[in-house]
Design an enzyme around this catalytic site. Structure first.
Site, PDB file in Angstrom:
ATOM      1  CG  HIS A  46      -1.971  -1.079   1.157  1.00 46.55           C
ATOM      2  ND1 HIS A  46      -2.922  -1.244   2.137  1.00 46.55           N
ATOM      3  CD2 HIS A  46      -2.224  -2.042   0.226  1.00 46.55           C
ATOM      4  CE1 HIS A  46      -3.703  -2.261   1.822  1.00 46.55           C
ATOM      5  NE2 HIS A  46      -3.303  -2.761   0.666  1.00 46.55           N
ATOM      6  CD  GLU A  83      -1.177   3.980   4.007  1.00 42.54           C
ATOM      7  OE1 GLU A  83      -2.299   4.337   4.401  1.00 42.54           O
ATOM      8  OE2 GLU A  83      -1.006   3.085   3.138  1.00 42.54           O
ATOM      9  CD  GLU A 109     -17.983   4.267 -24.218  1.00 45.21           C
ATOM     10  OE1 GLU A 109     -18.017   4.650 -25.402  1.00 45.21           O
ATOM     11  OE2 GLU A 109     -17.014   3.678 -23.723  1.00 45.21           O
ATOM     12  N   GLY A 116     -26.664   3.993 -26.306  1.00 50.16           N
ATOM     13  CA  GLY A 116     -27.403   5.009 -27.016  1.00 50.16           C
ATOM     14  C   GLY A 116     -28.481   5.638 -26.151  1.00 50.16           C
ATOM     15  N   GLY A 151     -31.433   6.734 -21.305  1.00 52.21           N
ATOM     16  CA  GLY A 151     -32.716   7.078 -20.699  1.00 52.21           C
ATOM     17  C   GLY A 151     -33.093   6.131 -19.581  1.00 52.21           C
TER      18      GLY A 151
END
Length: 339
Positions: A59, A61, A265, A267, A272
């Protein structure tokens, strides 16, 4: 005496900005782990940086502490996210910080992961280490938003990207849509794909445009590809996951599979559906200096519009940038839209 987290020192903000900048180096490699940056500031003023490795590696750190070596004793460590206190693929960062003799730790935000969630800070304080929490917390939260959303909800952070003309059309009347925007905007889409763990489109887009949905014009790994419906056998999107069903259920499934960010991505039908279901967390619009000039071309969203101006969906514009002749507008969701 510990300073109030709401009034951090100029020095603390300076080095937290360094940690934020360092974290960007991990954005494309650390997932599903968070992209974290850390800076060790030694007593003699020397600094040592680190960011999160790919899963299974050290990580942030640990990287910074190893680079500091013996001069970490008595130092201040800055980290954008609370250090972990449990053993996973790697050992607990808190124990490494304690063993290194760090005197003070400055943390951006608490880790929302239930395996951490304040226990790292508690472990450090129990060992006699001074902990300052909340320095540049807003900036850290913004940088880690997909990770925070995933750990808090169990679902991916959904980014909806749509390209349109200035009059809000996503294709011509005959359905052709390649290309509304220019090369720079398309490169930006590849960057969004690289930042995402999966990308979803509708089967209609696959049949009309036959996209690859891979990362080619940017650094990073191509996301997992998901098609809503069935993709033709010879489509370039293969190999892909085909899905039919409830979108919320899809998000829960993807969240359980460590998808932190999902790029939509599709249409106007797919856009919608995600929008009306309230599943979008960020909208990325690419507007081209083009005009379709009529009603018989598809818009950004299919379906019925709101019936009254009082019910209009409203967000917050977080950034605007020019991409050659196109404009990118990024809109964040207001909290009330998800309540």
């Amino acid at each position: 005496m510990t300073k109030n987290a709401s009034t951090p020192s100029v020095r603390d903000e300076q080095f937290m900005r360094r940690a934020l900048s360092t974290a960007l180096q991990a954005r494309l490699v650390s997932r599903p782990n968070p992209w974290v940056g850390a800076v060790v500031v030694a007593v003699d003023g020397s600094t040592y940086e680190g960011c999160t490795s790919a899963p299974g590696g050290p990580h942030a750190e640990i990287h910074a502490l190893r680079r500091a070596g013996e001069v970490a004793r008595g130092s201040t460590l800055y980290t954008t996210l609370e250090p972990c206190s449990h053993t996973g693929r790697t050992g607990p960062c808190t124990q490494a910080i304690i063993d290194a003799g760090v005197q003070r730790v400055v943390v951006g935000i608490v880790d929302p992961d239930p395996k951490v969630a304040g226990t790292g800070i508690s472990a450090l304080r129990a060992a006699g280490i001074e902990v300052e929490l909340g320095v540049l917390a807003g900036q850290v939260h913004s940088q880690l938003l997909p990770y925070i959303h995933h750990r808090s909800t169990g679902m991916p952070f959904v980014v909806l990207k749509m390209a349109s003309t200035l009059d809000g059309k996503t294709a011509a009347a005959n359905g052709t849509s390649q290309w509304i925007t220019g090369a720079s905007a398309r490169q930006r889409v590849h960057e969004l794909r690289a930042e995402s763990d999966a990308v979803v489109v509708g089967a209609g887009t696959i049949r009309a445009d036959d996209p690859e949905l891979t990362v080619r014009d940017a650094e990073g790994t191509s996301p997992r590809r998901i098609v809503l419906g069935s993709a033709p056998p010879q489509a370039k999107v293969h190999p892909c996951t085909e899905y039919s069903g409830d979108l919320t259920a899809l998000l829960r499934k993807l969240g359980s599979e460590d998808v932190l960010q999902l790029l939509v991505e599709g249409g106007h039908h797919v856009a919608g559906a995600f929008h009306r279901a309230g599943l979008v967390n960020r909208y990325v619009f690419h507007f081209a200096p083009a005009i379709a000039g009529g009603d018989n071309a598809p818009g950004i969203f299919s379906g019925d519009a709101v019936g009254d101006i009082a019910n209009m969906w409203r967000g917050t514009i977080s950034s605007v940038q020019q991409l050659d002749t196109d404009i990118e507008v990024v809109v964040e969701v207001r909290k009330e839209n998800h309540e």
